[in-house]
Design an enzyme around this catalytic site. Sequence first.
Site, PDB file in Angstrom:
ATOM      1  N   LEU A  82       0.854  -1.188   0.000  1.00  0.00           N
ATOM      2  CA  LEU A  82       0.000   0.000   0.000  1.00  0.00           C
ATOM      3  C   LEU A  82       0.887   1.234   0.000  1.00  0.00           C
ATOM      4  O   LEU A  82       1.956   1.234   0.609  1.00  0.00           O
ATOM      5  CB  LEU A  82      -0.876   0.015   1.256  1.00  0.00           C
ATOM      6  CG  LEU A  82      -1.951  -1.059   1.363  1.00  0.00           C
ATOM      7  CD1 LEU A  82      -2.571  -1.034   2.755  1.00  0.00           C
ATOM      8  CD2 LEU A  82      -3.028  -0.845   0.299  1.00  0.00           C
ATOM      9  N   GLU A 112     -10.730   1.632   7.127  1.00  0.00           N
ATOM     10  CA  GLU A 112     -10.543   0.470   7.993  1.00  0.00           C
ATOM     11  C   GLU A 112      -9.268   0.692   8.769  1.00  0.00           C
ATOM     12  O   GLU A 112      -8.363   1.372   8.293  1.00  0.00           O
ATOM     13  CB  GLU A 112     -10.336  -0.798   7.151  1.00  0.00           C
ATOM     14  CG  GLU A 112     -11.531  -1.264   6.393  1.00  0.00           C
ATOM     15  CD  GLU A 112     -11.098  -2.156   5.227  1.00  0.00           C
ATOM     16  OE1 GLU A 112     -10.442  -3.183   5.475  1.00  0.00           O
ATOM     17  OE2 GLU A 112     -11.393  -1.809   4.084  1.00  0.00           O
ATOM     18  N   LYS A 114      -5.627  -0.377  10.074  1.00  0.00           N
ATOM     19  CA  LYS A 114      -4.571  -1.195   9.486  1.00  0.00           C
ATOM     20  C   LYS A 114      -4.034  -2.086  10.605  1.00  0.00           C
ATOM     21  O   LYS A 114      -3.351  -1.629  11.517  1.00  0.00           O
ATOM     22  CB  LYS A 114      -3.469  -0.308   8.934  1.00  0.00           C
ATOM     23  CG  LYS A 114      -2.444  -1.040   8.107  1.00  0.00           C
ATOM     24  CD  LYS A 114      -1.647  -0.065   7.252  1.00  0.00           C
ATOM     25  CE  LYS A 114      -0.749  -0.773   6.267  1.00  0.00           C
ATOM     26  NZ  LYS A 114       0.461  -1.324   6.870  1.00  0.00           N
ATOM     27  N   ASP A 116      -1.909  -4.803  12.512  1.00  0.00           N
ATOM     28  CA  ASP A 116      -0.476  -5.042  12.437  1.00  0.00           C
ATOM     29  C   ASP A 116      -0.160  -6.508  12.745  1.00  0.00           C
ATOM     30  O   ASP A 116      -0.109  -6.917  13.887  1.00  0.00           O
ATOM     31  CB  ASP A 116       0.214  -4.115  13.448  1.00  0.00           C
ATOM     32  CG  ASP A 116       1.634  -3.832  13.045  1.00  0.00           C
ATOM     33  OD1 ASP A 116       2.031  -4.237  11.934  1.00  0.00           O
ATOM     34  OD2 ASP A 116       2.356  -3.214  13.839  1.00  0.00           O
ATOM     35  N   GLU A 171      -5.416 -10.328   7.909  1.00  0.00           N
ATOM     36  CA  GLU A 171      -4.200 -10.179   8.691  1.00  0.00           C
ATOM     37  C   GLU A 171      -4.270 -11.147   9.875  1.00  0.00           C
ATOM     38  O   GLU A 171      -5.260 -11.165  10.606  1.00  0.00           O
ATOM     39  CB  GLU A 171      -4.144  -8.725   9.187  1.00  0.00           C
ATOM     40  CG  GLU A 171      -2.793  -8.292   9.652  1.00  0.00           C
ATOM     41  CD  GLU A 171      -1.875  -7.813   8.522  1.00  0.00           C
ATOM     42  OE1 GLU A 171      -2.232  -7.949   7.325  1.00  0.00           O
ATOM     43  OE2 GLU A 171      -0.783  -7.331   8.841  1.00  0.00           O
ATOM     44  N   TYR A 223      -9.980  -8.300   5.375  1.00  0.00           N
ATOM     45  CA  TYR A 223     -10.160  -6.954   4.812  1.00  0.00           C
ATOM     46  C   TYR A 223     -10.395  -6.898   3.306  1.00  0.00           C
ATOM     47  O   TYR A 223     -10.610  -5.837   2.761  1.00  0.00           O
ATOM     48  CB  TYR A 223      -8.992  -6.048   5.199  1.00  0.00           C
ATOM     49  CG  TYR A 223      -7.631  -6.583   4.788  1.00  0.00           C
ATOM     50  CD1 TYR A 223      -7.235  -6.613   3.460  1.00  0.00           C
ATOM     51  CD2 TYR A 223      -6.741  -7.056   5.753  1.00  0.00           C
ATOM     52  CE1 TYR A 223      -5.998  -7.101   3.088  1.00  0.00           C
ATOM     53  CE2 TYR A 223      -5.504  -7.548   5.386  1.00  0.00           C
ATOM     54  CZ  TYR A 223      -5.135  -7.568   4.052  1.00  0.00           C
ATOM     55  OH  TYR A 223      -3.922  -8.066   3.695  1.00  0.00           O
ATOM     56  N   LYS A 310      -0.463   6.350   8.120  1.00  0.00           N
ATOM     57  CA  LYS A 310       0.234   5.829   9.299  1.00  0.00           C
ATOM     58  C   LYS A 310       0.021   6.754  10.492  1.00  0.00           C
ATOM     59  O   LYS A 310       0.236   7.957  10.371  1.00  0.00           O
ATOM     60  CB  LYS A 310       1.739   5.738   9.013  1.00  0.00           C
ATOM     61  CG  LYS A 310       2.095   4.724   7.947  1.00  0.00           C
ATOM     62  CD  LYS A 310       2.415   3.378   8.560  1.00  0.00           C
ATOM     63  CE  LYS A 310       2.546   2.357   7.462  1.00  0.00           C
ATOM     64  NZ  LYS A 310       3.458   1.309   7.623  1.00  0.00           N
ATOM     65  N   CYS A 404      26.615  -8.126  40.915  1.00  0.00           N
ATOM     66  CA  CYS A 404      25.187  -8.371  41.132  1.00  0.00           C
ATOM     67  C   CYS A 404      24.597  -7.411  42.169  1.00  0.00           C
ATOM     68  O   CYS A 404      25.147  -7.292  43.264  1.00  0.00           O
ATOM     69  CB  CYS A 404      24.995  -9.818  41.586  1.00  0.00           C
ATOM     70  SG  CYS A 404      23.292 -10.195  42.006  1.00  0.00           S
ATOM     71  N   CYS A 407      23.597  -9.757  45.374  1.00  0.00           N
ATOM     72  CA  CYS A 407      24.544 -10.488  46.219  1.00  0.00           C
ATOM     73  C   CYS A 407      25.978 -10.002  46.076  1.00  0.00           C
ATOM     74  O   CYS A 407      26.864 -10.464  46.791  1.00  0.00           O
ATOM     75  CB  CYS A 407      24.473 -11.977  45.915  1.00  0.00           C
ATOM     76  SG  CYS A 407      25.160 -12.399  44.319  1.00  0.00           S
ATOM     77  N   CYS A 422      24.531 -13.310  36.867  1.00  0.00           N
ATOM     78  CA  CYS A 422      25.139 -13.448  38.180  1.00  0.00           C
ATOM     79  C   CYS A 422      25.401 -14.945  38.361  1.00  0.00           C
ATOM     80  O   CYS A 422      24.475 -15.741  38.359  1.00  0.00           O
ATOM     81  CB  CYS A 422      24.199 -12.955  39.279  1.00  0.00           C
ATOM     82  SG  CYS A 422      24.702 -13.517  40.915  1.00  0.00           S
ATOM     83  N   CYS A 428      22.705 -16.276  45.684  1.00  0.00           N
ATOM     84  CA  CYS A 428      22.060 -15.026  45.318  1.00  0.00           C
ATOM     85  C   CYS A 428      20.568 -15.109  45.693  1.00  0.00           C
ATOM     86  O   CYS A 428      19.834 -15.921  45.129  1.00  0.00           O
ATOM     87  CB  CYS A 428      22.240 -14.818  43.818  1.00  0.00           C
ATOM     88  SG  CYS A 428      21.688 -13.222  43.245  1.00  0.00           S
TER      89      CYS A 428
HETATM   90  P1  AMP Z   1       2.471  -2.467   3.617  1.00  0.00           P
HETATM   91  O1  AMP Z   1       3.016  -3.779   4.076  1.00  0.00           O
HETATM   92  O2  AMP Z   1       2.808  -1.318   4.530  1.00  0.00           O
HETATM   93  O3  AMP Z   1       2.712  -2.203   2.176  1.00  0.00           O
HETATM   94  O4  AMP Z   1       0.888  -2.566   3.792  1.00  0.00           O
HETATM   95  C1  AMP Z   1       0.162  -3.557   3.139  1.00  0.00           C
HETATM   96  C2  AMP Z   1      -0.311  -4.538   4.157  1.00  0.00           C
HETATM   97  O5  AMP Z   1      -1.178  -3.947   5.093  1.00  0.00           O
HETATM   98  C3  AMP Z   1      -1.131  -5.628   3.556  1.00  0.00           C
HETATM   99  O6  AMP Z   1      -0.340  -6.656   3.046  1.00  0.00           O
HETATM  100  C4  AMP Z   1      -1.942  -6.104   4.727  1.00  0.00           C
HETATM  101  O7  AMP Z   1      -1.305  -7.202   5.314  1.00  0.00           O
HETATM  102  C5  AMP Z   1      -1.905  -4.978   5.718  1.00  0.00           C
HETATM  103  N1  AMP Z   1      -3.239  -4.526   6.139  1.00  0.00           N
HETATM  104  C6  AMP Z   1      -3.627  -4.426   7.433  1.00  0.00           C
HETATM  105  N2  AMP Z   1      -4.887  -4.003   7.524  1.00  0.00           N
HETATM  106  C7  AMP Z   1      -5.349  -3.828   6.270  1.00  0.00           C
HETATM  107  C8  AMP Z   1      -6.586  -3.401   5.727  1.00  0.00           C
HETATM  108  N3  AMP Z   1      -7.605  -3.045   6.506  1.00  0.00           N
HETATM  109  N4  AMP Z   1      -6.702  -3.354   4.380  1.00  0.00           N
HETATM  110  C9  AMP Z   1      -5.660  -3.698   3.586  1.00  0.00           C
HETATM  111  N5  AMP Z   1      -4.464  -4.109   4.039  1.00  0.00           N
HETATM  112  C10 AMP Z   1      -4.297  -4.174   5.368  1.00  0.00           C
HETATM  113 ZN    ZN Z   2      23.587 -12.354  42.566  1.00  0.00          ZN
END
Ligand code: AMP
Ligand code: ZN
Length: 666
Positions: A82, A112, A114, A116, A171, A223, A310, A404, A407, A422, A428
């Site tokens: 993305l 939506e 994102k 992680d 994800e 997603y 971001k 330490c 001790c 230690c 200890c």
């Molecule tokens: P990037 O890795 O920064 O290029 O971002 C793309 C990744 O964002 C995708 O491969 C997805 O795994 C992740 N992602 C997480 N949430 C979403 C979402 N709601 N829509 C699309 N991609 C998402």
């Molecule tokens: Zn110790």
Amino acid sequence: MTEVEKTIITLREELRQHNYSYYVLDEPSITDFEFDSKLKELQELELKHPEYFDENSPSQRVGGEITKNFKTVTHKNRMYSLDNSYSKEDILEWEARIQRILGDVDLEFTCELKYDGASINLTYENGAFVKAVTRGDGFMGDEVTANIKTIRSIPLVLRENELSSFDIRGEIVLPLEGFKKMNLDRMEAGEDPYRNPRNTASGSLKLQDSAEVANRPLDCLLYQVVSEKNPFKTHFETLMHATEIGFKVPDTIKLCKNVDEIIGFLEAWDLKRHELPYETDGVVIKVNSLNHQDELGYTAKSPRWALAYKFKSEQATTTLNEVTYQVGRTGAITPVANLEPVELAGTIVKRASLHNADQIEKLDLRLHDKVFVEKGGEIIPKIVGVDTAERAVDSEPIQYITHCPDCGTELLRKEGDAKHYCPNEFGCPTQITGRIQHFISRKAMNIDGLGAESVELLFKNGLIHNFADLYELTKEQLMPLERMAEKSASNMIIGIEASKSIPFEKVLFALGIRFVGETVAKKLARHYKNIDALMEANYEALISVDEIGERIAESIISFFSNEGNCILINRVKKYGLNLALDESLLAVQTEKLKGKVIVVSGVFHILSRNELKKSIEDNGGKVTGSISKKTSFIIAGDNMGPSKKEKAETLGVSIVTEQDYLNMID
Ligand code: AMP
Ligand code: ZN
């Protein structure tokens, strides 16, 4: 349809329904106990009637399949990255560009979060799950189907739907609570905690043993649907349909008519996202109309119809007041930054982890520095940088402790080890109480009536110096202690006495040998059968045991070469702790099938399927679920599946009967 088949189908349907309520809707419809009984009923029926086997049965979620090498698979549709944006201007520019390409049309967007984690592509055919592939380089990924199947929120069979055959992307995330729990377990085993949920989630997908994946509290948030025959006109409607047919699409998704509404979404979630059960690092904005998406198409690396925004990572500036050092039960030293309290993402932060001496050096950290703290996936926040402009001219780099804090013993640092230790294992105080606390913990000796605080109390009063001393405690010794009622004293003694019946593998885990967690202890107990054999094993012997690596082997050798440890072991042997596997188990254990990988298929007459599997393991063999080149042979009963038979023939794997097998081991 037979009665049995009907029951099996009904049970599967019920369990699917409950899984959906529990893992997708987060609204349990029955108790865990009821769920487990139904599952058990299904498992028993399936065992008796392998002719009704279904790879997408809810019973298949427990895993067990081993994948040594993950197959590389080409994505039917590329998985793009993305484009990123960081400001309102970026978003306005993006919208203007889209409007230019599409001309004078009304635009609509979805916002939506994102998530992680690690991206995954799931393939469904005729309403059933068939395959899961990681993103890889976007063109090709690894097939991780067996592992993905264990994730309860991913439906294996779909409800009535309008898509039938399609791909869906999402994800894989590790929710924060589950992540914390996993780390507590790890620390209990003396292992370093995982750094963050994202890496742990993506690492989980590539574990070889799917049963291990099944134990991790992973989740999958969807997603995007990819389908040539999608009857819906918009991304939003498609995702809503996905929810209806069984997928977990977070309900945080929102339709927006213009950039102002998008900005509203970003601002609202910038703070609120910290209340979510999983981590997010931004927002993904998408053009809602699928026709518009088609028209916009892709650049060399990303769709033109989507944009990631971001979040600025939550940062705060504060002062480093002091660095203190904690001693773990294995003697590992962890430096901790004590900070001037500051608010960060809704909580007050007073401490930050520094991991080890290298980290301090890398940051060039000095006392009273102004530091930047950030909240990542870690349990406590971390220092990401120092404001050197604000630094006093006469400040000096922090000198890492050489002795330490508990001790006073001089610390050691082994080649290649980031941490200082230690070495005063037996003198200890923190290490001593830490080890005893580990020994009595739930997964180890599970001593009722004795908690972490009592251990400290007993130690402070000179009543115990090690775990063996517990077994010599008397009620008379306990009674005079502060806040010790007669009842608690007897409960403690009873609990300690009862622990003598804890099985060998748990006792082995309780000893607290570094890197010997629950699973490793079980492996070692099964392999060596008693403590004496394990104590005599040399390095070569140890690393030749399945799944025992160099690190573990070294740690075992060093543990038993310590005289103090050997004395403790002899003492608890005398008190009657289990230092060998149960005799009745031992009687049947041989090495006749050592190195053999065996598949069991069909219905048997002399032994039940479970007895057969146990017998293979008792004779040193390994049972796997699917036939591959590595399979030594297949034990076939009646009604072995035709596809298995065919696969065995193509791979030239031999098939033996139940009787052949019994002759072989007898
Ligand atoms: P990037 O890795 O920064 O290029 O971002 C793309 C990744 O964002 C995708 O491969 C997805 O795994 C992740 N992602 C997480 N949430 C979403 C979402 N709601 N829509 C699309 N991609 C998402
Ligand atoms: Zn110790």
